[in-house]
Enzyme design. Sequence first.
Site, short mmCIF file in Angstrom:
data_model
loop_
_atom_site.label_atom_id
_atom_site.label_comp_id
_atom_site.label_asym_id
_atom_site.label_seq_id
_atom_site.Cartn_x
_atom_site.Cartn_y
_atom_site.Cartn_z
N GLY A 125 1.75 -4.96 -8.38
CA GLY A 125 1.49 -4.13 -9.56
C GLY A 125 0.18 -3.37 -9.51
O GLY A 125 0.14 -2.16 -9.76
N GLN A 176 0.82 -1.23 0.00
CA GLN A 176 0.00 0.00 0.00
C GLN A 176 0.84 1.26 0.00
O GLN A 176 0.30 2.36 -0.07
CB GLN A 176 -0.93 0.01 1.22
CG GLN A 176 -2.02 -1.03 1.18
CD GLN A 176 -3.04 -0.79 0.08
OE1 GLN A 176 -3.05 0.26 -0.56
NE2 GLN A 176 -3.89 -1.77 -0.17
N CYS A 201 -10.96 -6.95 0.82
CA CYS A 201 -10.84 -8.38 1.14
C CYS A 201 -11.75 -8.73 2.31
O CYS A 201 -12.46 -9.71 2.28
CB CYS A 201 -9.41 -8.74 1.50
SG CYS A 201 -8.23 -8.25 0.25
#
Lengths: 379, 388
Positions: A198, A177, A322
């Site tokens: 990426g 992050q 998530c």
Amino acid sequence: MIYLDNAASTPPAPEVLARMTHAAATFFANPSSAHRLGAAAARALDEARAQVAGLLRAEPSEIIFTSGGTEADALGLLGAAGLARGHHAVVTAIEHPAVLRSAERLIQHGWQVTFVVPQPSGAVSAEDVVAALRPETSVVAVMLVNNELGTIQPVAPIAKALRLTARPPHLHVDAVQAAGFVPLAVKTLGADSVAISGHKMAGPKGVGALWLRPGARLAPLWDGGRQERGLRSGTENVPGCVGLGCAAELCRTWWKDAPRVAGLRDRLQQQIFAALPSARPTVTGAPQAPHIASIQVPDLPAEPILHALEARDVFASAGSACASRTRGPSHVLKAVGIDDEAAILRFSLSRHTTEADVDHAAVALVQAVAEIERMARSS
Amino acid sequence: MNAVLCRYGELFLKAGNRPRFERRLVDNVRLALTGLSGFRIETPHGRILVRLSEGDVEEACARLERVFGLVSISPVAVVDSEITAIRQAAVACADAAVERDPAFRRSFRIEARRSEKRFPLTSYEISCDVGAAIEGALKIPVNLTDPALVVGIEVGATGSYVYADRREAPGGLPVESSGRALLLLSGGIDSPVAAWLSAKRGLALDALYFHSPPFVGEKSRDKVVTLARTLARWQALRTLTVVSFTDTQKRLREAGPAPLAVVLYRRMMMRVADLIADGTRAEALVTGENLGQVASQTIGNLATIEAAARRLVLRPLVTYDKRETIDLAKRIGTFDTSILPYEDCCSLFVPPHPSTAARLDDVERAEASLDMAAEAAAVAATAETLTL
């Protein structure tokens, strides 16, 4: 469309897409092949490696391409553990699942793991991490920027303290992050391995990288054709690596935008708090990455708010993208003692975010909350 | 193996209607095999035989195992009704079986059946002849009481079938042989199971899903589409209709006291379902409702809800324990989708303490402030239908 979910995934930069399309069509040969087509693919890979090294202020030979942030974390943590003598690890309780689940796997293999609980500010204290060390501690993992809260963890002081121990453990840093917004000079960070991904930095999904300090050693997670210095077997994802390299090149200068993005984040929060007296920052008191704002709205479910925002063309996440797939507060929110009756909303900005975007988002949130409150109200 | 033999059972009981049931079953078998090239369906006495190329046998079996009305299926070798050919096929069949699973070497027996009574050997004589041949060729002992491998032989007038593999099919009645119904499908565990059980008893179903945008996201809707497609693999659903419930749901929420909200929503769902069912020519509504699973599912509430429906309301799960429903959902293949954690319309709109005994007159008083027929028509007008 006001996309404020960049911590979940960033839209790829147009340059990245162009380079990848070209690479996929042109450098299709196996970089290990002896002929000139193989050589061209290998050169493309080398260039990408140099670009990633440039972002991290490191040497190209220190970069290992992986399938993404999760694999880079697994390779850093489990790879170091594979060669370790002492079977004790220290990780923060707010690591990404990529690190936490790897640590749990170590436990299954007979390791002891200490999970360092953060301060209520959402950052661990360097002293707590140091206090958890034992003579046999061989692996330590501390993320640089927490993905749910945006808090910056004191990696450099921890690294400094570790170097003073008799047998310094391997320090793995999940910097997924941080790339782009927080300076990532890996050598001044003092880590042994650093993971990036990426698709969190305007690059493609399915590719990431691990920086490995010269002299640091890892056991590969699997064996095969011995690509990536034997540490990561498998034919290289050439177009993906080219895309990651291009993104790394682009985001080398993004730190210049960090103050502006932080200003937009503050503007967003101020507007929300002014209009919604019940809303407040999820945590306060720790240094924050410029692009992540975590906000709590008490007594409301998060998911309907997100959909009501979506109806106003604003895209955000609950806690983290998530964690929003599982019910209840995430491990991070539990670790910082967040009430599970509150909606935790994460707005994550990019350097393309504008004042008009955050103004619209703040208004949209106020409307969305009002709408949900009306529906959820019991008479 | 160049054919699949399909057996059906219960249809025999339907004396007068039997040809109609058989025709429906054959149609459903044909439908299940859509997309496989060049198969041919024959209906020798009391069986359905699907002839197809060897490469398609496994795929055909996987599909036929989901056809209601079939009791069991077997990949078979079809040979002339002549003992030399039967013997040869049976030895090859047993050989292939032990090649596939060496545990079959332990023991075997023959199960012979004769629908062609003019065949020169009796069932017993066929068993003796073929059994001796397999015993001799493959050196496997015979065990009549507890064999590892059963080699089946069916001798018919036009040909004989030899097999070593008998797979369960779901039984029940051919879909559509009992008429049509409309399913109220949610993203939960129960309603897909209710659909499967209804289809098993021969109902052809279309489904209706109440979507509540924007409070419920696209993933919830996608989840329902996935459930519907899974059910379509059993021929248990033909179409999925999605209606937008949000505006009416908001007005119902405001119309009466909060504890009545669930019953008000469900009664409106019945009205909308009746309107949609008019279009699909459904004779009944099917729901996943259960007795006592959640607080609002009381016998009194079910009666109050049902009073809003014009059609018969079927609740196949009414007496099921959650455990039983879950076991079936796993078998059907809907469980893993049903437990995906996307919010469906319930969570936000459900009051903290729903009424467990909503009296019809209280409910009707709350409904009096709105034009129920107009609300139902407005919801039905948002319908979008997806053919599965």
